[in-house]
Motif scaffolding. Sequence first.
Motif, PDB file in Angstrom:
ATOM      1  N   ALA A  26       0.843  -1.193   0.000  1.00 28.73           N
ATOM      2  CA  ALA A  26       0.000   0.000   0.000  1.00 28.73           C
ATOM      3  C   ALA A  26       0.880   1.246   0.000  1.00 28.73           C
ATOM      4  O   ALA A  26       1.869   1.314   0.719  1.00 28.73           O
ATOM      5  N   PHE A  27       0.522   2.211  -0.816  1.00 30.27           N
ATOM      6  CA  PHE A  27       1.287   3.445  -0.931  1.00 30.27           C
ATOM      7  C   PHE A  27       0.479   4.585  -0.342  1.00 30.27           C
ATOM      8  O   PHE A  27      -0.693   4.743  -0.639  1.00 30.27           O
ATOM      9  N   ASP A  28       1.102   5.373   0.506  1.00 25.86           N
ATOM     10  CA  ASP A  28       0.460   6.531   1.102  1.00 25.86           C
ATOM     11  C   ASP A  28       0.941   7.784   0.367  1.00 25.86           C
ATOM     12  O   ASP A  28       2.100   8.182   0.515  1.00 25.86           O
ATOM     13  N   PRO A  29       0.094   8.399  -0.449  1.00 24.74           N
ATOM     14  CA  PRO A  29       0.529   9.532  -1.272  1.00 24.74           C
ATOM     15  C   PRO A  29       0.630  10.862  -0.535  1.00 24.74           C
ATOM     16  O   PRO A  29       1.009  11.855  -1.125  1.00 24.74           O
ATOM     17  N   ARG A  30       0.327  10.900   0.754  1.00 20.41           N
ATOM     18  CA  ARG A  30       0.291  12.187   1.463  1.00 20.41           C
ATOM     19  C   ARG A  30       1.609  12.937   1.411  1.00 20.41           C
ATOM     20  O   ARG A  30       1.620  14.163   1.379  1.00 20.41           O
ATOM     21  N   ALA A  31       2.731  12.234   1.385  1.00 18.04           N
ATOM     22  CA  ALA A  31       4.033  12.911   1.351  1.00 18.04           C
ATOM     23  C   ALA A  31       4.189  13.769   0.104  1.00 18.04           C
ATOM     24  O   ALA A  31       4.642  14.908   0.176  1.00 18.04           O
ATOM     25  N   ILE A  32       3.797  13.258  -1.055  1.00 17.01           N
ATOM     26  CA  ILE A  32       3.958  14.055  -2.274  1.00 17.01           C
ATOM     27  C   ILE A  32       2.782  14.993  -2.514  1.00 17.01           C
ATOM     28  O   ILE A  32       2.935  15.996  -3.188  1.00 17.01           O
ATOM     29  N   LEU A  33       1.625  14.679  -1.946  1.00 12.19           N
ATOM     30  CA  LEU A  33       0.477  15.572  -2.124  1.00 12.19           C
ATOM     31  C   LEU A  33       0.655  16.871  -1.351  1.00 12.19           C
ATOM     32  O   LEU A  33       0.098  17.895  -1.717  1.00 12.19           O
ATOM     33  N   HIS A  59      -4.712  12.479 -10.509  1.00 15.10           N
ATOM     34  CA  HIS A  59      -5.437  11.379  -9.892  1.00 15.10           C
ATOM     35  C   HIS A  59      -6.213  10.651 -10.975  1.00 15.10           C
ATOM     36  O   HIS A  59      -7.058  11.224 -11.654  1.00 15.10           O
ATOM     37  N   CYS A  60      -5.891   9.381 -11.158  1.00 12.81           N
ATOM     38  CA  CYS A  60      -6.552   8.538 -12.158  1.00 12.81           C
ATOM     39  C   CYS A  60      -7.397   7.498 -11.440  1.00 12.81           C
ATOM     40  O   CYS A  60      -7.317   7.352 -10.227  1.00 12.81           O
ATOM     41  N   ALA A  61      -8.141   6.754 -12.190  1.00 10.70           N
ATOM     42  CA  ALA A  61      -9.007   5.726 -11.612  1.00 10.70           C
ATOM     43  C   ALA A  61      -8.216   4.687 -10.839  1.00 10.70           C
ATOM     44  O   ALA A  61      -8.705   4.120  -9.871  1.00 10.70           O
ATOM     45  N   ASP A  62      -6.966   4.449 -11.239  1.00 11.94           N
ATOM     46  CA  ASP A  62      -6.172   3.417 -10.577  1.00 11.94           C
ATOM     47  C   ASP A  62      -5.122   3.991  -9.630  1.00 11.94           C
ATOM     48  O   ASP A  62      -4.189   3.311  -9.247  1.00 11.94           O
ATOM     49  N   GLY A  63      -5.229   5.265  -9.247  1.00 11.10           N
ATOM     50  CA  GLY A  63      -4.314   5.847  -8.263  1.00 11.10           C
ATOM     51  C   GLY A  63      -3.683   7.139  -8.732  1.00 11.10           C
ATOM     52  O   GLY A  63      -4.080   7.732  -9.730  1.00 11.10           O
ATOM     53  N   TRP A  64      -2.672   7.567  -7.991  1.00 11.93           N
ATOM     54  CA  TRP A  64      -1.984   8.819  -8.280  1.00 11.93           C
ATOM     55  C   TRP A  64      -0.852   8.603  -9.271  1.00 11.93           C
ATOM     56  O   TRP A  64      -0.131   7.621  -9.204  1.00 11.93           O
TER      57      TRP A  64
END
Length: 100
Positions: A26-33, A59-64
């Motif tokens: 699982a990837f948490d995108p908060r760091a780059i967001l 943001h795409c249907a399958d993630g960032w």
Amino acid sequence: MRGHGEERASISKVMTMTILDVPASAFDPRAILGLGLPAHVDVLLDQAWTSAWLIGRLHCADGWIALIQYVDSTGYERTVRIPADRVSLPTVRPHRSCRR
């Protein structure tokens, strides 16, 4: 107002999507967001980490997806989209003179 016999123009929209591999963890995108753009980052390209500029986040249907710019091994600047799980905040790398 349309006159008699006029035909209405048909507009079709085309959407292009990128199909990505499912990340192993699982990837948490908060760091780059949370980064202001452009931001200096490290990215995983061709099985090696390199420095790059993060210039966009999609943001795409399958993630960032990260839109990045980097200089390749031939010296050309490249702009590419990569899965966001291949982007990391820059790490501090010690200079050779600091190593013991």
